[in-house]
Scaffold this motif. Structure first.
Motif: not given
Length: 103
Positions: A75-101
């Motif tokens: 478990v400790v090894a998995e947590v350390a491995e997960a912390a070492a990986k960069p977080a995935p980039r978030r994409r803007r949802a196309a639908a959210a961009a269209e609903n902006v007024t």
């Protein structure tokens, strides 16, 4: 002075010079030289007899594979491995961009 004593004296002097001419060590170097020359004057049969009596040298055993990790260590090894990986980039949802007024 006999030949053996002269040889000891010369060898002791050479040992003393090799070690930096340390004062007050004359008896030490005399005994070292005496031991060396006594061994070299021993009959040639003695080393052969010692070689026969000596035990054979064993090879060191191969290393055993590492033991399996405990559950906590995994478990400790998995947590350390997960912390070492960069977080995935978030994409803007196309639908959210269209609903902006805009006003």
């Amino acid at each position: 002075m006999d030949h053996f004593e002269t040889s000891i004296r010369e060898r002791a002097y050479a040992l003393w010079e090799r070690d930096g001419c340390a004062p007050g060590r004359d008896e030490h170097y005399w005994r070292l030289a005496e031991q060396e020359l006594t061994r070299s004057a021993a009959p040639a049969e003695a080393p052969a007899a010692e070689a026969v009596a000596a035990k054979p040298v064993r090879k060191p055993a191969a290393r055993k594979p590492a033991a399996a990790k405990s559950a906590a260590a995994k478990v400790v090894a998995e947590v350390a491995e997960a912390a070492a990986k960069p977080a995935p980039r978030r994409r803007r949802a196309a639908a959210a961009a269209e609903n902006v007024t805009t006003h």
